[in-house]
Design an enzyme around this catalytic site. Sequence first.
Site, short mmCIF file in Angstrom:
data_model
loop_
_atom_site.label_atom_id
_atom_site.label_comp_id
_atom_site.label_asym_id
_atom_site.label_seq_id
_atom_site.Cartn_x
_atom_site.Cartn_y
_atom_site.Cartn_z
N ASP A 1 2.45 -7.05 2.50
CA ASP A 1 1.28 -6.26 2.87
C ASP A 1 1.75 -4.98 3.59
OD1 ASP A 1 -1.27 -5.30 3.29
OD2 ASP A 1 -1.88 -6.87 4.70
N HIS B 1 0.87 -1.18 0.00
CA HIS B 1 0.00 0.00 0.00
C HIS B 1 0.91 1.23 0.00
CE1 HIS B 1 -3.64 -2.39 1.11
NE2 HIS B 1 -2.73 -3.17 1.63
N HIS C 1 -2.34 -12.84 2.00
CA HIS C 1 -2.05 -13.11 3.43
C HIS C 1 -2.91 -14.17 4.09
CE1 HIS C 1 -5.38 -10.33 3.53
NE2 HIS C 1 -4.63 -9.26 3.37
N ARG D 1 -0.10 4.15 -0.78
CA ARG D 1 -0.93 5.30 -0.35
C ARG D 1 -0.85 6.46 -1.35
NH1 ARG D 1 -3.29 1.88 3.21
NH2 ARG D 1 -2.10 1.44 5.07
ZN LIG Z 1 -3.18 -5.16 2.18
#
Ligand SMILES: [Zn+2]
Length: 445
Positions: free
Chosen positions: A309, A66, A237, A68
Amino acid sequence: VNRLETSINLFNLKAFYAGRISSCGIHIEGGRIARIAKETNLPPADRRIDCGGHLVIPGLIDCHVHLRDLGFSYKEDFYTGTAAAAAGGFTSVLDMPNTSPPTDSPQRLAEKMALAQRKAIVNVGFHVAPPSDPADLSRMRLNGAFSCKFYLLKPMGNVEVRHPDVLRDYLRECRRAKMPATIHAEDGLVIERQLAASSSAITLKRFLQAHTPEAEYRSAKAVLETAGVGTKVHFCHITSCKALELIGRARRKMRISCEVTPHHLLLNDRELERIGPVALTVPPVRPEMERQRLLVACQRGSIDVLATDHAPHSLSEKLGEDYSKIAAGIAGLETALPLVLTLVKKGRLRLKPVIEMLTSKPAQVFGIRNKGVLRPGADADITVVDTRRRFKIRASEFKSKAKHSPFDGWSCIGRPIMTFVAGRLVMDHGEMMANPGEGAILRPK
Ligand SMILES: [Zn+2]
């Protein structure tokens, strides 16, 4: 001088090449690996780099980050996120679409690609969120989306994919678009109901009573029953053996893959209790028994991919009493390789499969061309690793904007010391050598 025209010889190294680790040299030309051979047989080069006898592996690929930016650029942006990647030995990352605004239309995908192109220092590809108009999935696929992410915990954007009929329509559209469906498997409707039943703040105990391995299993099962044969499904995950067994059985008739994160391999629920919200992530880390089983599953080859992740948040978002309001997520790009190499040193994982789970496997699962292996003709995305280096993780020194980690202070053995992207040295012993915009935008095969 055009830097891409510069030829480089990497020498004094052991390379993970053709399934073996052997002493050799690597000749790089035009951003690609031109030759791998005994040092004395390499052609002359403009520049020679001594790799100090260290291990040289394909640049790591993280299919779940991520980065962002946009409305969440206070958490991370394309520069800091890709700097964290380079520091951690990652040369390619696939970004998740739960941004503000979400990546849920061809227009928004194009905007994100343009922004990343200006800021990234490693290669970046994109997953997308379900668009309001399912037909847009084909358009986004053509424009370079790697997968559609189905976040089954909470709707991302305005499409309620937790309802079986909606999920079925979108999975069918993925199949038409020849696009993998990437799944966060947690039964969000049930979890939401359980948490809403509580009138007081959600304690960690209550949070874990809702986010159970059973909720992961139910959600994965619903996806497998809904996705027709021919849909390519990738589970993010995975945390429990029951879900893994389900995925193992389904592999016989479907194209399925799954990933595991370093934090689920290293932390258990007791450590979450001790460390507190900084270690909070979804799905949460599990009881010790499940963690042990995940390690065994990695050893047996039942898990395709290791992914971080990487999910940075500001420190204030990670604090609080109510676990349903604390931001879930761990910044993992700068700790993943040292943590798993330490597991290798302890004999809990084997080196070659771990390297493959971080390189060739994610490239295969998502169709990332010319990457994830060291071979003549492949892109010169290369990571040099000092496998004997002992050091302590210091979150305050992260390149990521999230300067906190459940692994802060942990002792590790093994650290990436140089990262090359397309033959350019972007990280040298922790120092960033690249300018924003030097990374490339990835598109699937
Ligand atoms: Zn994630």
